[in-house]
Design a protein around this motif. Structure first.
Motif, PDB file in Angstrom:
ATOM      1  N   ILE A 294     -38.567 -42.876   6.305  1.00 45.54           N
ATOM      2  CA  ILE A 294     -38.802 -42.693   7.790  1.00 45.54           C
ATOM      3  C   ILE A 294     -38.639 -44.278   8.702  1.00 45.54           C
ATOM      4  O   ILE A 294     -38.436 -44.190   9.683  1.00 45.54           O
ATOM      5  N   GLU A 295     -39.352 -44.689   8.084  1.00 42.84           N
ATOM      6  CA  GLU A 295     -38.827 -46.425   7.841  1.00 42.84           C
ATOM      7  C   GLU A 295     -37.785 -46.554   8.554  1.00 42.84           C
ATOM      8  O   GLU A 295     -37.749 -47.663   9.348  1.00 42.84           O
ATOM      9  N   THR A 296     -36.543 -46.293   7.705  1.00 44.35           N
ATOM     10  CA  THR A 296     -35.407 -47.126   8.325  1.00 44.35           C
ATOM     11  C   THR A 296     -34.825 -45.833   9.308  1.00 44.35           C
ATOM     12  O   THR A 296     -33.834 -46.341  10.534  1.00 44.35           O
ATOM     13  N   ILE A 297     -34.664 -44.619   9.643  1.00 46.61           N
ATOM     14  CA  ILE A 297     -34.778 -44.194  10.866  1.00 46.61           C
ATOM     15  C   ILE A 297     -35.759 -45.097  11.982  1.00 46.61           C
ATOM     16  O   ILE A 297     -35.035 -45.093  13.543  1.00 46.61           O
ATOM     17  N   LEU A 298     -36.796 -45.329  12.063  1.00 43.84           N
ATOM     18  CA  LEU A 298     -37.492 -45.634  13.369  1.00 43.84           C
ATOM     19  C   LEU A 298     -37.717 -47.272  12.661  1.00 43.84           C
ATOM     20  O   LEU A 298     -36.999 -47.315  14.536  1.00 43.84           O
ATOM     21  N   ASN A 299     -36.660 -47.728  12.479  1.00 44.53           N
ATOM     22  CA  ASN A 299     -36.602 -49.011  12.304  1.00 44.53           C
ATOM     23  C   ASN A 299     -34.802 -49.163  13.357  1.00 44.53           C
ATOM     24  O   ASN A 299     -34.726 -49.966  13.777  1.00 44.53           O
ATOM     25  N   TYR A 300     -34.729 -49.064  12.711  1.00 44.91           N
ATOM     26  CA  TYR A 300     -32.821 -48.430  13.139  1.00 44.91           C
ATOM     27  C   TYR A 300     -33.342 -48.225  14.664  1.00 44.91           C
ATOM     28  O   TYR A 300     -31.874 -48.677  15.519  1.00 44.91           O
ATOM     29  N   TYR A 301     -33.796 -47.119  14.839  1.00 45.95           N
ATOM     30  CA  TYR A 301     -33.006 -46.129  15.983  1.00 45.95           C
ATOM     31  C   TYR A 301     -34.466 -46.213  17.362  1.00 45.95           C
ATOM     32  O   TYR A 301     -34.070 -46.762  18.325  1.00 45.95           O
ATOM     33  N   TYR A 302     -35.874 -46.660  16.796  1.00 48.89           N
ATOM     34  CA  TYR A 302     -36.898 -46.731  18.175  1.00 48.89           C
ATOM     35  C   TYR A 302     -37.588 -47.835  18.046  1.00 48.89           C
ATOM     36  O   TYR A 302     -38.128 -48.755  16.827  1.00 48.89           O
ATOM     37  N   GLU A 303     -37.759 -48.634  19.467  1.00 50.33           N
ATOM     38  CA  GLU A 303     -38.154 -49.937  19.287  1.00 50.33           C
ATOM     39  C   GLU A 303     -40.174 -49.225  19.049  1.00 50.33           C
ATOM     40  O   GLU A 303     -41.063 -49.990  18.320  1.00 50.33           O
ATOM     41  N   ASP A 304     -40.707 -48.445  19.595  1.00 54.54           N
ATOM     42  CA  ASP A 304     -42.266 -47.715  19.012  1.00 54.54           C
ATOM     43  C   ASP A 304     -42.182 -46.376  18.216  1.00 54.54           C
ATOM     44  O   ASP A 304     -41.365 -45.547  19.110  1.00 54.54           O
ATOM     45  N   SER A 305     -43.280 -45.979  17.684  1.00 63.50           N
ATOM     46  CA  SER A 305     -43.449 -45.223  17.630  1.00 63.50           C
ATOM     47  C   SER A 305     -45.123 -44.693  17.728  1.00 63.50           C
ATOM     48  O   SER A 305     -46.192 -45.219  17.933  1.00 63.50           O
TER      49      SER A 305
END
Length: 227
Positions: free
Chosen positions: A192-203
């Motif tokens: 999850i951290e990899t997906i969020l850090n690679y693609y998204y600015e905010d969660s």
């Protein structure tokens, strides 16, 4: 007949059509309806070659269906979409993007985000059996990508770009769970951290909430195959 089938398929890939079908009968039925067309009523033509589709997986992110492994995109219904795991036939997709000095694609997961598509995992020559996909090195998302988009002339108009055609053949699609979603318990957070850090600015939610959401999709039968 061909125009009717392809027009119907493109229509079912639009945001409005998907939302209407989902409200009426749920995500599974919406995906099944599209799967039956892709696996039974169309083929992919590349020049003189024709391939049937053997194996597909559905991915959709929206506020009520936060399938976080879905690659974010801005696409029209039915466009090819390339991503690190292969190629999709895309749903009509939209997501807000944060502006930046380098014009990088930085999507933001707001409540109105809606994106996804159909990953093509395997194809096979139209004059062969589905079981021959592996024999002809066409079993696997990247093998599909390499076969369909291997090389094109850089100096002339492209005449053999892959596209869908109507080509009916009766084979019953078999639903199953998607591949490679399960992880060891301590690997979920890293995923999850990899997906969020690679693609998204905010969660919109915490990492722990994302882990639970991710696990809720592991047993969804969003994969359809033929034998």
């Amino acid at each position: 007949m061909e125009e009717d089938v392809l027009h119907d398929l493109r229509s079912k890939l639009t945001k409005d059509s998907l939302k209407e079908k989902i409200i009426r009968s749920g995500y599974q039925d919406a995906f099944k309806e599209i799967a039956e067309i892709l696996l039974n009523k169309v083929a992919i033509r590349k020049g003189e070659k024709i391939f049937y589709i053997k194996d597909i997986e559905f991915y959709l992110y929206e506020n009520n269906h936060r399938d976080i492994v879905t690659y974010p995109r801005i696409c029209k219904a039915g466009q090819w979409f390339f991503h690190p795991s292969g190629i999709d036939i895309s749903f009509e997709s939209s997501v807000d993007v944060k502006s930046n000095d380098y014009e990088l694609f930085q999507p933001i997961l707001r409540d109105d985000a809606f994106f996804g598509g159909v990953l093509i995992r395997a194809i096979y020559p139209a004059d062969k059996a589905p079981s021959d996909a592996y024999k002809y090195n066409l079993d696997g998302p990247h093998k599909v990508e390499w076969a369909l988009f291997d090389c094109f002339d850089a100096f002339n108009e492209i005449t053999d770009f892959p596209h869908l055609i109507e080509c009916e053949h009766e084979i019953k699609p078999i639903p199953n769970v998607r591949k490679n979603l399960r992880h060891k318990e301590n690997d979920y957070r890293k995923k999850i951290e990899t997906i969020l850090n690679y693609y998204y600015e905010d969660s919109p939610v915490s990492i722990d909430e994302w882990i639970n959401i991710y696990k809720s999709f592991e047993d969804k039968t969003y994969r359809y195959t033929v034998r």
